[in-house]
Motif scaffolding. Structure first.
Motif, PDB file in Angstrom:
ATOM      1  N   LYS A 162      23.744 -20.819 -12.595  1.00  0.00           N
ATOM      2  CA  LYS A 162      24.804 -21.602 -11.958  1.00  0.00           C
ATOM      3  C   LYS A 162      24.916 -21.307 -10.471  1.00  0.00           C
ATOM      4  O   LYS A 162      25.408 -22.137  -9.705  1.00  0.00           O
ATOM      5  N   GLN A 163      24.452 -20.118 -10.044  1.00  0.00           N
ATOM      6  CA  GLN A 163      24.515 -19.743  -8.628  1.00  0.00           C
ATOM      7  C   GLN A 163      23.262 -20.150  -7.855  1.00  0.00           C
ATOM      8  O   GLN A 163      23.157 -19.874  -6.663  1.00  0.00           O
ATOM      9  N   GLY A 164      22.296 -20.787  -8.527  1.00  0.00           N
ATOM     10  CA  GLY A 164      21.101 -21.257  -7.836  1.00  0.00           C
ATOM     11  C   GLY A 164      19.903 -20.349  -7.956  1.00  0.00           C
ATOM     12  O   GLY A 164      18.879 -20.589  -7.303  1.00  0.00           O
ATOM     13  N   ALA A 165      19.995 -19.291  -8.769  1.00  0.00           N
ATOM     14  CA  ALA A 165      18.859 -18.397  -8.974  1.00  0.00           C
ATOM     15  C   ALA A 165      17.924 -18.976 -10.038  1.00  0.00           C
ATOM     16  O   ALA A 165      18.229 -19.988 -10.681  1.00  0.00           O
ATOM     17  N   GLN A 166      16.799 -18.302 -10.235  1.00  0.00           N
ATOM     18  CA  GLN A 166      15.838 -18.698 -11.254  1.00  0.00           C
ATOM     19  C   GLN A 166      15.412 -17.464 -12.037  1.00  0.00           C
ATOM     20  O   GLN A 166      15.171 -16.407 -11.459  1.00  0.00           O
ATOM     21  N   VAL A 167      15.319 -17.608 -13.357  1.00  0.00           N
ATOM     22  CA  VAL A 167      14.965 -16.509 -14.246  1.00  0.00           C
ATOM     23  C   VAL A 167      13.719 -16.887 -15.036  1.00  0.00           C
ATOM     24  O   VAL A 167      13.642 -17.992 -15.597  1.00  0.00           O
ATOM     25  N   ILE A 168      12.754 -15.971 -15.085  1.00  0.00           N
ATOM     26  CA  ILE A 168      11.576 -16.120 -15.940  1.00  0.00           C
ATOM     27  C   ILE A 168      11.512 -14.865 -16.803  1.00  0.00           C
ATOM     28  O   ILE A 168      11.413 -13.754 -16.277  1.00  0.00           O
ATOM     29  N   CYS A 169      11.574 -15.031 -18.104  1.00  0.00           N
ATOM     30  CA  CYS A 169      11.708 -13.887 -19.007  1.00  0.00           C
ATOM     31  C   CYS A 169      10.721 -13.979 -20.158  1.00  0.00           C
ATOM     32  O   CYS A 169      10.747 -14.942 -20.929  1.00  0.00           O
ATOM     33  N   ALA A 170       9.849 -12.973 -20.291  1.00  0.00           N
ATOM     34  CA  ALA A 170       8.977 -12.848 -21.455  1.00  0.00           C
ATOM     35  C   ALA A 170       9.752 -12.117 -22.538  1.00  0.00           C
ATOM     36  O   ALA A 170      10.373 -11.079 -22.275  1.00  0.00           O
ATOM     37  N   THR A 171       9.743 -12.644 -23.748  1.00  0.00           N
ATOM     38  CA  THR A 171      10.592 -12.060 -24.783  1.00  0.00           C
ATOM     39  C   THR A 171      10.087 -12.359 -26.178  1.00  0.00           C
ATOM     40  O   THR A 171       9.348 -13.328 -26.400  1.00  0.00           O
TER      41      THR A 171
ATOM     42  N   VAL B  79      -3.791 -17.833 -19.287  1.00  0.00           N
ATOM     43  CA  VAL B  79      -4.264 -17.682 -17.911  1.00  0.00           C
ATOM     44  C   VAL B  79      -5.193 -18.839 -17.556  1.00  0.00           C
ATOM     45  O   VAL B  79      -5.133 -19.381 -16.448  1.00  0.00           O
ATOM     46  N   ARG B  80      -6.022 -19.226 -18.497  1.00  0.00           N
ATOM     47  CA  ARG B  80      -6.876 -20.397 -18.258  1.00  0.00           C
ATOM     48  C   ARG B  80      -6.025 -21.640 -18.027  1.00  0.00           C
ATOM     49  O   ARG B  80      -6.332 -22.482 -17.183  1.00  0.00           O
ATOM     50  N   GLY B  81      -4.927 -21.745 -18.794  1.00  0.00           N
ATOM     51  CA  GLY B  81      -4.024 -22.870 -18.599  1.00  0.00           C
ATOM     52  C   GLY B  81      -3.382 -22.854 -17.225  1.00  0.00           C
ATOM     53  O   GLY B  81      -3.204 -23.899 -16.591  1.00  0.00           O
ATOM     54  N   LEU B  82      -3.037 -21.668 -16.750  1.00  0.00           N
ATOM     55  CA  LEU B  82      -2.467 -21.528 -15.405  1.00  0.00           C
ATOM     56  C   LEU B  82      -3.462 -21.996 -14.346  1.00  0.00           C
ATOM     57  O   LEU B  82      -3.098 -22.663 -13.373  1.00  0.00           O
ATOM     58  N   MET B  83      -4.732 -21.667 -14.548  1.00  0.00           N
ATOM     59  CA  MET B  83      -5.755 -22.053 -13.588  1.00  0.00           C
ATOM     60  C   MET B  83      -6.081 -23.542 -13.653  1.00  0.00           C
ATOM     61  O   MET B  83      -6.325 -24.181 -12.626  1.00  0.00           O
ATOM     62  N   ASP B  84      -6.069 -24.094 -14.870  1.00  0.00           N
ATOM     63  CA  ASP B  84      -6.455 -25.494 -15.025  1.00  0.00           C
ATOM     64  C   ASP B  84      -5.344 -26.458 -14.616  1.00  0.00           C
ATOM     65  O   ASP B  84      -5.587 -27.432 -13.890  1.00  0.00           O
TER      66      ASP B  84
ATOM     67  N   GLY C 159      -0.775 -12.657 -23.907  1.00  0.00           N
ATOM     68  CA  GLY C 159      -0.881 -12.782 -22.461  1.00  0.00           C
ATOM     69  C   GLY C 159       0.424 -13.026 -21.747  1.00  0.00           C
ATOM     70  O   GLY C 159       0.442 -13.179 -20.523  1.00  0.00           O
ATOM     71  N   LYS C 160       1.550 -13.011 -22.479  1.00  0.00           N
ATOM     72  CA  LYS C 160       2.813 -13.339 -21.816  1.00  0.00           C
ATOM     73  C   LYS C 160       3.205 -12.301 -20.774  1.00  0.00           C
ATOM     74  O   LYS C 160       3.702 -12.654 -19.693  1.00  0.00           O
ATOM     75  N   SER C 161       2.968 -11.008 -21.055  1.00  0.00           N
ATOM     76  CA  SER C 161       3.296  -9.974 -20.074  1.00  0.00           C
ATOM     77  C   SER C 161       2.360 -10.038 -18.872  1.00  0.00           C
ATOM     78  O   SER C 161       2.784  -9.857 -17.727  1.00  0.00           O
ATOM     79  N   THR C 162       1.079 -10.293 -19.128  1.00  0.00           N
ATOM     80  CA  THR C 162       0.115 -10.481 -18.033  1.00  0.00           C
ATOM     81  C   THR C 162       0.560 -11.617 -17.127  1.00  0.00           C
ATOM     82  O   THR C 162       0.501 -11.517 -15.888  1.00  0.00           O
ATOM     83  N   LEU C 163       1.040 -12.681 -17.739  1.00  0.00           N
ATOM     84  CA  LEU C 163       1.459 -13.865 -16.990  1.00  0.00           C
ATOM     85  C   LEU C 163       2.691 -13.588 -16.142  1.00  0.00           C
ATOM     86  O   LEU C 163       2.693 -13.867 -14.928  1.00  0.00           O
ATOM     87  N   VAL C 164       3.740 -13.022 -16.739  1.00  0.00           N
ATOM     88  CA  VAL C 164       4.974 -12.828 -15.969  1.00  0.00           C
ATOM     89  C   VAL C 164       4.800 -11.743 -14.908  1.00  0.00           C
ATOM     90  O   VAL C 164       5.394 -11.834 -13.824  1.00  0.00           O
ATOM     91  N   GLU C 165       3.981 -10.722 -15.187  1.00  0.00           N
ATOM     92  CA  GLU C 165       3.726  -9.709 -14.164  1.00  0.00           C
ATOM     93  C   GLU C 165       3.031 -10.328 -12.965  1.00  0.00           C
ATOM     94  O   GLU C 165       3.363 -10.036 -11.811  1.00  0.00           O
TER      95      GLU C 165
ATOM     96  N   ARG D 105       1.140   0.430  -4.587  1.00  0.00           N
ATOM     97  CA  ARG D 105       0.333  -0.201  -5.613  1.00  0.00           C
ATOM     98  C   ARG D 105      -0.201  -1.551  -5.179  1.00  0.00           C
ATOM     99  O   ARG D 105       0.521  -2.376  -4.627  1.00  0.00           O
ATOM    100  N   ALA D 106      -1.463  -1.784  -5.480  1.00  0.00           N
ATOM    101  CA  ALA D 106      -2.080  -3.064  -5.172  1.00  0.00           C
ATOM    102  C   ALA D 106      -1.724  -4.075  -6.254  1.00  0.00           C
ATOM    103  O   ALA D 106      -1.408  -3.718  -7.388  1.00  0.00           O
ATOM    104  N   LYS D 107      -1.798  -5.337  -5.928  1.00  0.00           N
ATOM    105  CA  LYS D 107      -1.550  -6.380  -6.905  1.00  0.00           C
ATOM    106  C   LYS D 107      -2.701  -6.431  -7.907  1.00  0.00           C
ATOM    107  O   LYS D 107      -3.821  -6.019  -7.624  1.00  0.00           O
ATOM    108  N   SER D 108      -2.414  -6.988  -9.077  1.00  0.00           N
ATOM    109  CA  SER D 108      -3.447  -7.199 -10.072  1.00  0.00           C
ATOM    110  C   SER D 108      -4.386  -8.309  -9.590  1.00  0.00           C
ATOM    111  O   SER D 108      -4.071  -9.064  -8.666  1.00  0.00           O
ATOM    112  N   VAL D 109      -5.537  -8.422 -10.250  1.00  0.00           N
ATOM    113  CA  VAL D 109      -6.517  -9.423  -9.852  1.00  0.00           C
ATOM    114  C   VAL D 109      -5.962 -10.838 -10.001  1.00  0.00           C
ATOM    115  O   VAL D 109      -6.327 -11.743  -9.246  1.00  0.00           O
ATOM    116  N   LEU D 110      -5.052 -11.031 -10.966  1.00  0.00           N
ATOM    117  CA  LEU D 110      -4.402 -12.336 -11.110  1.00  0.00           C
ATOM    118  C   LEU D 110      -3.228 -12.482 -10.156  1.00  0.00           C
ATOM    119  O   LEU D 110      -3.060 -13.532  -9.520  1.00  0.00           O
ATOM    120  N   GLY D 111      -2.419 -11.433 -10.034  1.00  0.00           N
ATOM    121  CA  GLY D 111      -1.235 -11.502  -9.185  1.00  0.00           C
ATOM    122  C   GLY D 111      -1.546 -11.834  -7.735  1.00  0.00           C
ATOM    123  O   GLY D 111      -0.795 -12.558  -7.080  1.00  0.00           O
TER     124      GLY D 111
END
Length: 235
Positions: A175-184, A25-30, A49-55, A78-84
């Motif tokens: 291939k259809q122009g979508a984007q996927v972000i997956c924590a795994t 999260v610090r990296g996201l901010m910096d 923090g991967k789930s926190t990040l993708v959420e 539901r309200a967004k998280s403080v990061l979201g």
């Protein structure tokens, strides 16, 4: 591609408080989080923090943190998280209209813990099927058009064969122009050719080749000699 970069700028915060204390999260901010390929995998140990990040990325795009499509947000209290609520994006060409127009935004957030509830809510959880088959119903029924698809540990309900089917869906979406972000945690999913892999941990965030991932190394060694690991666990 829909988004090229995610970032979060906050005027003042307690760096020792969660989630600001989480290295990724610090990296996201910096520096922000850059996306260079249509499919991005986020990997790391539990608590990294991967789930926190993708959420937060899903919430920033307008997807319900409980899981579901963009359309469901209108009915979600539901309200967004403080990061979201602080996430912002730099859009790719295809994503500019989506980010500027709510009605043009397309996407889906699938999280392991609440997936069946979200699928049932959207009429995608058929009766008399396994948990994994319910997951695949979402991929077949909702992952169909250009948009942002965010997933948190989808392999939790999937067999080896079902994970391979999921990879096929990811490939078609890209291939259809979508984007996927997956924590795994899955070495199978992260092996998708052409995907970007971001490893999170105490170091923050870094791009890693599949063959250099810690999880791939552990699985390779475990399958070669399970006893080398189990002797430390089973006494």
């Amino acid at each position: 591609m829909i988004i090229e970069r995610a970032y979060a700028h906050i005027a003042s915060h307690d760096e020792n408080a969660w989630p600001w204390s989480v290295p990724c999260v610090r990296g996201l901010m910096d520096d922000g989080m850059r996306f260079t390929k249509p499919v991005t995998f986020v990997v790391g140990e539990n608590g990294s923090g991967k789930s926190t990040l993708v959420e937060a990325l899903a919430e920033g795009f307008g997807l319900d943190s409980w899981g579901g499509s963009h359309d469901w947000r209108y009915a979600s209290p539901r309200a967004k998280s403080v990061l979201g609520e602080r996430i912002r994006f730099d859009a790719a060409t295809r994503g500019r209209r989506m980010l500027s127009s709510w009605s043009a935004r397309k996407g889906f957030f699938l999280r392991a813990e609440t997936a069946m509830d979200a699928l049932d809510r959207e009429g995608l959880a058929p009766n008399s099927v396994s948990h994994g088959e319910g997951f695949l119903a979402a991929f077949r029924g909702k992952f169909l058009e250009p948009g942002l698809y965010v997933l948190d540990e989808p392999e939790a309900a999937l067999s080896f064969g079902s994970c391979l089917e999921l990879l096929g869906h990811f490939d078609q979406l890209a291939k259809q122009g979508a984007q996927v972000i997956c924590a795994t945690h899955s070495p199978l999913l992260t092996a998708l050719p052409g995907a970007d892999i971001i490893e999170v941990g105490d170091h923050g965030m870094r791009r890693v080749a599949w063959q250099d991932l810690a999880l791939v190394d552990h699985w390779r060694r475990y399958l070669a000699d399970p006893h080398a690991y189990l002797r430390h666990i089973l006494g």
